[in-house]
Design a protein around this motif. Structure first.
Motif, PDB file in Angstrom:
ATOM      1  N   THR A 144       5.981 -11.885   1.993  1.00  0.00           N
ATOM      2  CA  THR A 144       6.289 -11.578   0.597  1.00  0.00           C
ATOM      3  C   THR A 144       5.077 -11.920  -0.267  1.00  0.00           C
ATOM      4  O   THR A 144       5.042 -12.946  -0.947  1.00  0.00           O
ATOM      5  CB  THR A 144       7.503 -12.390   0.120  1.00  0.00           C
ATOM      6  OG1 THR A 144       7.253 -13.799   0.351  1.00  0.00           O
ATOM      7  CG2 THR A 144       8.754 -11.988   0.858  1.00  0.00           C
ATOM      8  N   PRO A 145       4.069 -11.069  -0.241  1.00  0.00           N
ATOM      9  CA  PRO A 145       2.868 -11.363  -1.020  1.00  0.00           C
ATOM     10  C   PRO A 145       3.144 -11.237  -2.510  1.00  0.00           C
ATOM     11  O   PRO A 145       4.106 -10.574  -2.916  1.00  0.00           O
ATOM     12  CB  PRO A 145       1.897 -10.273  -0.550  1.00  0.00           C
ATOM     13  CG  PRO A 145       2.780  -9.147  -0.147  1.00  0.00           C
ATOM     14  CD  PRO A 145       4.002  -9.788   0.434  1.00  0.00           C
ATOM     15  N   PRO A 146       2.309 -11.862  -3.334  1.00  0.00           N
ATOM     16  CA  PRO A 146       2.471 -11.722  -4.779  1.00  0.00           C
ATOM     17  C   PRO A 146       2.450 -10.242  -5.165  1.00  0.00           C
ATOM     18  O   PRO A 146       1.721  -9.438  -4.579  1.00  0.00           O
ATOM     19  CB  PRO A 146       1.246 -12.462  -5.342  1.00  0.00           C
ATOM     20  CG  PRO A 146       0.878 -13.442  -4.264  1.00  0.00           C
ATOM     21  CD  PRO A 146       1.207 -12.751  -2.976  1.00  0.00           C
ATOM     22  N   LYS A 147       3.244  -9.868  -6.148  1.00  0.00           N
ATOM     23  CA  LYS A 147       3.383  -8.466  -6.511  1.00  0.00           C
ATOM     24  C   LYS A 147       2.107  -7.881  -7.107  1.00  0.00           C
ATOM     25  O   LYS A 147       1.945  -6.661  -7.170  1.00  0.00           O
ATOM     26  CB  LYS A 147       4.545  -8.305  -7.493  1.00  0.00           C
ATOM     27  CG  LYS A 147       5.898  -8.599  -6.852  1.00  0.00           C
ATOM     28  CD  LYS A 147       7.032  -8.386  -7.833  1.00  0.00           C
ATOM     29  CE  LYS A 147       8.400  -8.662  -7.174  1.00  0.00           C
ATOM     30  NZ  LYS A 147       9.510  -8.449  -8.112  1.00  0.00           N
ATOM     31  N   ASP A 148       1.183  -8.774  -7.598  1.00  0.00           N
ATOM     32  CA  ASP A 148      -0.041  -8.237  -8.190  1.00  0.00           C
ATOM     33  C   ASP A 148      -1.162  -8.096  -7.171  1.00  0.00           C
ATOM     34  O   ASP A 148      -2.298  -7.801  -7.526  1.00  0.00           O
ATOM     35  CB  ASP A 148      -0.507  -9.129  -9.345  1.00  0.00           C
ATOM     36  CG  ASP A 148      -0.817 -10.553  -8.879  1.00  0.00           C
ATOM     37  OD1 ASP A 148      -0.340 -10.923  -7.796  1.00  0.00           O
ATOM     38  OD2 ASP A 148      -1.537 -11.261  -9.605  1.00  0.00           O
ATOM     39  N   LEU A 149      -0.852  -8.313  -5.876  1.00  0.00           N
ATOM     40  CA  LEU A 149      -1.856  -8.158  -4.838  1.00  0.00           C
ATOM     41  C   LEU A 149      -1.448  -7.073  -3.864  1.00  0.00           C
ATOM     42  O   LEU A 149      -0.273  -6.894  -3.568  1.00  0.00           O
ATOM     43  CB  LEU A 149      -2.045  -9.472  -4.071  1.00  0.00           C
ATOM     44  CG  LEU A 149      -2.609 -10.658  -4.856  1.00  0.00           C
ATOM     45  CD1 LEU A 149      -2.731 -11.869  -3.939  1.00  0.00           C
ATOM     46  CD2 LEU A 149      -3.956 -10.320  -5.478  1.00  0.00           C
ATOM     47  N   LEU A 162     -11.036  -6.947  -6.690  1.00  0.00           N
ATOM     48  CA  LEU A 162     -11.594  -8.080  -5.960  1.00  0.00           C
ATOM     49  C   LEU A 162     -10.533  -8.763  -5.120  1.00  0.00           C
ATOM     50  O   LEU A 162     -10.751  -9.132  -3.968  1.00  0.00           O
ATOM     51  CB  LEU A 162     -12.235  -9.078  -6.932  1.00  0.00           C
ATOM     52  CG  LEU A 162     -13.516  -8.580  -7.611  1.00  0.00           C
ATOM     53  CD1 LEU A 162     -13.980  -9.611  -8.625  1.00  0.00           C
ATOM     54  CD2 LEU A 162     -14.605  -8.289  -6.598  1.00  0.00           C
ATOM     55  N   SER A 163      -9.324  -8.910  -5.699  1.00  0.00           N
ATOM     56  CA  SER A 163      -8.248  -9.523  -4.933  1.00  0.00           C
ATOM     57  C   SER A 163      -7.791  -8.608  -3.813  1.00  0.00           C
ATOM     58  O   SER A 163      -7.426  -9.060  -2.732  1.00  0.00           O
ATOM     59  CB  SER A 163      -7.073  -9.843  -5.860  1.00  0.00           C
ATOM     60  OG  SER A 163      -6.617  -8.678  -6.514  1.00  0.00           O
ATOM     61  N   VAL A 164      -7.856  -7.300  -4.058  1.00  0.00           N
ATOM     62  CA  VAL A 164      -7.508  -6.332  -3.014  1.00  0.00           C
ATOM     63  C   VAL A 164      -8.424  -6.501  -1.820  1.00  0.00           C
ATOM     64  O   VAL A 164      -7.990  -6.585  -0.673  1.00  0.00           O
ATOM     65  CB  VAL A 164      -7.641  -4.890  -3.560  1.00  0.00           C
ATOM     66  CG1 VAL A 164      -7.431  -3.894  -2.443  1.00  0.00           C
ATOM     67  CG2 VAL A 164      -6.663  -4.661  -4.687  1.00  0.00           C
ATOM     68  N   MET A 188     -10.272   2.130   8.410  1.00  0.00           N
ATOM     69  CA  MET A 188     -10.429   3.270   7.517  1.00  0.00           C
ATOM     70  C   MET A 188     -10.069   4.573   8.219  1.00  0.00           C
ATOM     71  O   MET A 188      -9.336   5.417   7.666  1.00  0.00           O
ATOM     72  CB  MET A 188     -11.877   3.346   7.014  1.00  0.00           C
ATOM     73  CG  MET A 188     -12.270   2.285   6.004  1.00  0.00           C
ATOM     74  SD  MET A 188     -13.992   2.475   5.474  1.00  0.00           S
ATOM     75  CE  MET A 188     -13.921   4.037   4.589  1.00  0.00           C
ATOM     76  N   LEU A 189     -10.558   4.754   9.424  1.00  0.00           N
ATOM     77  CA  LEU A 189     -10.317   5.990  10.165  1.00  0.00           C
ATOM     78  C   LEU A 189      -8.841   6.179  10.490  1.00  0.00           C
ATOM     79  O   LEU A 189      -8.348   7.315  10.556  1.00  0.00           O
ATOM     80  CB  LEU A 189     -11.153   5.996  11.446  1.00  0.00           C
ATOM     81  CG  LEU A 189     -12.661   6.167  11.225  1.00  0.00           C
ATOM     82  CD1 LEU A 189     -13.437   5.828  12.485  1.00  0.00           C
ATOM     83  CD2 LEU A 189     -12.971   7.595  10.774  1.00  0.00           C
ATOM     84  N   GLN A 190      -8.123   5.090  10.658  1.00  0.00           N
ATOM     85  CA  GLN A 190      -6.689   5.182  10.943  1.00  0.00           C
ATOM     86  C   GLN A 190      -5.877   5.453   9.689  1.00  0.00           C
ATOM     87  O   GLN A 190      -4.907   6.206   9.718  1.00  0.00           O
ATOM     88  CB  GLN A 190      -6.207   3.889  11.605  1.00  0.00           C
ATOM     89  CG  GLN A 190      -4.745   3.940  12.039  1.00  0.00           C
ATOM     90  CD  GLN A 190      -4.312   2.660  12.715  1.00  0.00           C
ATOM     91  OE1 GLN A 190      -3.802   1.742  12.089  1.00  0.00           O
ATOM     92  NE2 GLN A 190      -4.535   2.582  14.030  1.00  0.00           N
ATOM     93  N   ARG A 191      -6.272   4.862   8.561  1.00  0.00           N
ATOM     94  CA  ARG A 191      -5.452   4.947   7.347  1.00  0.00           C
ATOM     95  C   ARG A 191      -5.755   6.173   6.475  1.00  0.00           C
ATOM     96  O   ARG A 191      -4.850   6.721   5.840  1.00  0.00           O
ATOM     97  CB  ARG A 191      -5.654   3.682   6.500  1.00  0.00           C
ATOM     98  CG  ARG A 191      -5.234   2.384   7.178  1.00  0.00           C
ATOM     99  CD  ARG A 191      -3.729   2.305   7.349  1.00  0.00           C
ATOM    100  NE  ARG A 191      -3.330   0.991   7.843  1.00  0.00           N
ATOM    101  CZ  ARG A 191      -3.040   0.710   9.100  1.00  0.00           C
ATOM    102  NH1 ARG A 191      -3.098   1.685  10.004  1.00  0.00           N
ATOM    103  NH2 ARG A 191      -2.691  -0.512   9.459  1.00  0.00           N
ATOM    104  N   SER A 228      -0.179  -2.494   3.912  1.00  0.00           N
ATOM    105  CA  SER A 228       0.930  -1.521   3.903  1.00  0.00           C
ATOM    106  C   SER A 228       1.062  -0.774   2.585  1.00  0.00           C
ATOM    107  O   SER A 228       1.612   0.331   2.548  1.00  0.00           O
ATOM    108  CB  SER A 228       2.250  -2.233   4.218  1.00  0.00           C
ATOM    109  OG  SER A 228       2.530  -3.212   3.225  1.00  0.00           O
ATOM    110  N   ASN A 229       0.558  -1.325   1.467  1.00  0.00           N
ATOM    111  CA  ASN A 229       0.714  -0.615   0.203  1.00  0.00           C
ATOM    112  C   ASN A 229      -0.624  -0.273  -0.478  1.00  0.00           C
ATOM    113  O   ASN A 229      -0.648   0.189  -1.613  1.00  0.00           O
ATOM    114  CB  ASN A 229       1.591  -1.407  -0.779  1.00  0.00           C
ATOM    115  CG  ASN A 229       0.944  -2.704  -1.246  1.00  0.00           C
ATOM    116  OD1 ASN A 229      -0.233  -2.962  -1.020  1.00  0.00           O
ATOM    117  ND2 ASN A 229       1.749  -3.540  -1.902  1.00  0.00           N
TER     118      ASN A 229
END
Length: 575
Positions: free
Chosen positions: A32-37, A12-14, A118-121, A41-42
C-alpha cells in the motif's frame, strides 16, 4: 537559458521508487504505497512517464564527470582505465588480484535490467506508435551499449534480454560466449536504428544516427578484435562498421567544426553539427571539474614521450621518417618541439614553456613537463574555470570525426581502401587539423607523393604482436591524435589491436617518460631526467601481462553468488 534535461520534481519520487524496484522484484514494492507515489503497476500510463524513465539511462555517459567527481571519460583516469598517452600524477598500474566487487559490473547490470523493464512495459503504454517505437529503440540502444562495454571489460558475461523477477530461475545463468553477446548487441542496434526517430531532442538524447554511430564503433571493435585477439575472420563486422559509418556520413546535417579544439572547450554543444550526442552542463543543475583540475596548482597528469612523438609535422610525415623530415627541428627546446607540428599538439598543450616541480608556469606544474590546455576557453571565467564542481563546458559523447575514422579503418582492414575512401573520411579530419592529406594504393600511405615510412611501425615493440601495413598504421595514428583528449577510446583501441605492450614500461620505456628538458641533466632538481634529459615521472615501472590484462577480473563476490545458485561463473584467464 541553455536547455538541459531536468527531472520534474514530481517525477523524482517516481524515479526513486522505480529505481529501487530494479534492484529487487516488482513484488517487493510496498503493498500500500503512498497515493502520491507511483509504483511499477501504475507508472506506465503515458509517453511523458516513459520519457522521464528513459532519462535515467543517460547517467551512464560519464562525460567530464558530475560536479566534484572525477569518474569520467576524459582526463580523469584510474587504475583500471589508463592508456599510453597520459602519465597520471599518481602512478597507475594493473590490479594484481581479482576484486570482490566491481562498480562497473554492478551499474551495467542495473542499467540492463532497467532497459529490459522498458521493453516489457512500453508496448502496453497508451501513446503514439511512432514514439512508442522510438522509446523501444532507446531501450535497445542502451542495452546494446551496456552489453558492449561488459564484453570489452569482462569477455564472456551472463546475458538476458527479458525483465526477470529476482526469484526467477533464469536470473543466474552461465556466462554467454562474448561472440554471441556481441551478435546480440549488433542485432539490438540494427533494430534500434529502424525504430528510433531521426532526431529527438537535437543532440542531447539518442536517435537513429546515435544508433548508427554506436553500431559503427561496435562493429569496428569486433572486426579488429576477432582479427588480432582471436585470430578469427572479422570481415563481416568490418563491412557492417563501414555501412553504419556511411549512414551517418551521408546525413548532410552532420559537419565537422572548423576548429578541433571547440569539441572539447565549448560552453554549449547543443545543436553542434559535429556532435552526434553531447552531455550538457548548466550552472546550478550539473557541473564538472575538468577545467579546475587543469588550471590549478595541483600537479597535472602529463603527456608521455611516446604520445608526443606520435604527432607528425604539418607535411604529414612522422618525425622519424626514414630519409629524414626537414620540418622536424628536434627536441632540444620546446620551441623546436612544437615547430611545424600538427596544430592539434599546441591546441592541447602549452607550447610556451615546460612546467615542473622546480619551475611552475602560471602556478601550474605537470608530472611530465607538458602543460594541458585543451579544455581552456575564453568563454569561461572566474569560478567556471577555477572552482571544482562549477565548470560548465559540455562533453562530446559521439562525434562525426570518430565515425569518419571508423570508416577509414574499416576500409583499410578490409583491404579495399582507395584514395576516394580516404577523401570521404580521414582526409576531412586531417584537413580540419591542418596537416597534409593521405593517398593510398591500398596498403601504403603517401603525402604529397612521398611514401610514409615510419621506423616505429616495424620496431621491436610492434613486432611483439605483429606489424601492420603503412595505411593501417597512419589511420591508427590519426585516431590517436584526433582523440588526444584521453577519451576511453584510446584504451579500447590498444586492446582490440592486441597492443597491450604499449603500456609496459620494460617493453616500451617511452611510455613512462615525459618532455626533454636538457637543462636538468646533472642537477639536483626534484624533477628527475634520464641521461638524455627526458623527464622520469616515476621511480617504478609497469608490466602488462597477456592475456590477463586484456580483460578485467570477474568480481569474486559474483562468482560466489552464482555458485551458491548452482551456476559456475568462470574467472578470466590469469586472474
Amino acid at each position: 537559458m541553455r536547455k538541459l534535461i531536468k527531472y520534474p520534481k514530481v517525477k523524482l519520487s517516481v524515479l526513486a521508487i522505480i529505481t529501487a524496484g530494479l534492484s529487487f522484484s516488482c513484488s517487493d514494492f510496498l503493498d500500500t504505497p503512498p497515493k502520491d507515489l507511483f509504483t511499477d503497476s501504475n507508472y506506465w500510463t503515458s509517453e511523458n512517464n516513459v520519457r522521464t524513465f528513459s532519462w535515467l539511462n543517460y547517467d551512464t555517459f560519464l562525460g567530464y564527470g558530475n560536479n566534484a567527481g572525477t569518474t569520467a571519460d576524459f582526463y580523469f583516469h584510474n587504475s583500471s582505465n589508463f592508456d599510453d598517452n597520459l602519465n597520471m600524477n599518481v602512478f597507475t598500474t594493473f590490479a594484481t588480484t581479482a576484486n570482490a566487487t566491481n562498480s562497473s559490473w554492478n551499474s551495467y547490470y542495473t542499467l540492463i535490467r532497467r532497459c529490459n523493464l522498458m521493453l516489457q512495459r512500453i508496448p502496453a503504454v497508451p501513446m503514439d506508435d511512432v514514439k512508442k517505437n522510438h522509446y523501444l529503440g532507446v531501450a535497445k540502444f542502451f542495452r546494446a551499449y551496456t552489453y558492449f562495454r561488459l564484453t570489452q571489460d569482462f569477455g564472456d558475461v551472463p546475458y538476458t534480454d527479458v525483465y526477470l523477477d529476482q526469484n526467477d530461475v533464469n536470473v543466474y545463468k552461465p556466462a554467454l560466449n562474448r561472440n554471441e553477446v556481441i551478435d546480440n548487441v549488433i542485432k539490438d542496434l540494427e533494430e534500434a536504428a529502424t525504430l528510433m526517430l531521426p532526431i529527438d531532442d537535437k543532440n542531447i538524447t539518442v536517435n537513429k544516427f546515435t544508433a548508427y554511430a554506436l553500431l559503427s564503433r561496435v562493429c569496428l571493435y569486433e572486426g579488429t578484435n576477432r582479427k588480432y585477439i582471436s585470430s578469427q575472420a572479422g570481415g563481416i563486422y568490418l563491412q557492417k562498421a563501414k555501412d553504419a559509418s556511411l549512414a551517418v556520413m551521408n546525413n548532410s546535417a552532420y559537419k565537422l567544426n572548423s576548429d578541433w579544439k571547440s569539441l572539447y572547450n565549448s560552453i554549449e554543444l547543443l545543436g553542434n553539427t559535429e556532435v552526434i550526442l553531447a552531455k550538457r552542463y548548466l550552472r546550478g543543475v550539473l557541473g564538472n571539474s575538468i577545467q579546475a583540475y587543469t588550471n590549478t596548482s595541483t600537479v597535472q597528469s602529463g603527456l608521455s614521450k611516446f604520445a608526443a612523438e606520435s604527432y607528425t609535422t604539418i607535411n604529414g610525415l612522422p618525425i622519424k621518417q626514414v630519409g629524414g623530415n626537414s620540418q622536424f627541428l628536434g627536441d632540444n627546446t620546446i620551441t623546436n618541439v612544437f615547430a611545424n607540428r600538427d596544430p592539434r599538439f599546441a591546441k592541447a598543450f602549452g607550447n610556451v614553456d615546460y612546467a615542473y616541480s622546480d619551475k611552475p608556469l602560471n602556478g601550474l606544474t605537470s608530472i611530465t613537463g607538458y602543460i594541458f590546455q585543451l579544455y581552456n576557453t575564453p568563454a569561461a571565467t572566474g569560478t567556471e574555470v577555477t572552482t571544482i564542481g562549477q565548470n560548465q563546458i559540455d562533453a562530446p559523447i559521439f562525434t562525426l570525426s570518430e565515425v569518419y575514422l571508423n570508416y577509414a579503418e574499416a576500409c583499410a582492414e578490409l583491404g579495399t581502401a582507395t584514395s576516394t575512401d580516404l577523401n570521404l573520411s580521414i582526409n576531412k579530419v586531417r584537413t580540419r587539423a591542418g596537416i597534409a592529406i593521405l593517398t593510398t594504393d591500398g596498403s601504403n600511405a603517401l603525402v604529397g607523393g612521398v611514401q610514409i615510412n615510419d621506423p616505429q611501425r616495424t620496431s621491436s615493440l610492434e613486432q611483439i604482436s605483429g606489424a601492420v601495413n603503412p595505411l593501417i598504421w597512419e589511420i591508427r595514428r590519426e585516431r590517436r591524435l584526433e582523440f588526444m583528449s584521453w577519451t576511453s577510446l584510446r584504451k579500447a583501441d590498444i586492446l582490440r589491436w592486441k597492443k597491450g605492450d604499449y603500456l609496459d614500461g620494460a617493453k616500451n620505456p617511452d611510455v613512462l617518460l615525459g618532455a626533454r628538458i636538457p637543462s636538468l641533466i646533472g642537477t639536483a632538481s626534484k624533477t628527475k631526467v634520464n641521461a638524455d634529459g627526458y623527464v622520469i615521472p616515476y621511480t617504478v615501472s609497469r608490466t602488462f601481462i597477456s592475456p590477463k590484462n586484456y580483460l578485467s577480473a570477474i568480481p569474486t563476490n559474483d562468482i560466489s553468488l552464482y555458485l551458491a545458485e548452482g551456476v559456475e561463473l568462470k574467472q578470466n584467464p590469469g586472474w
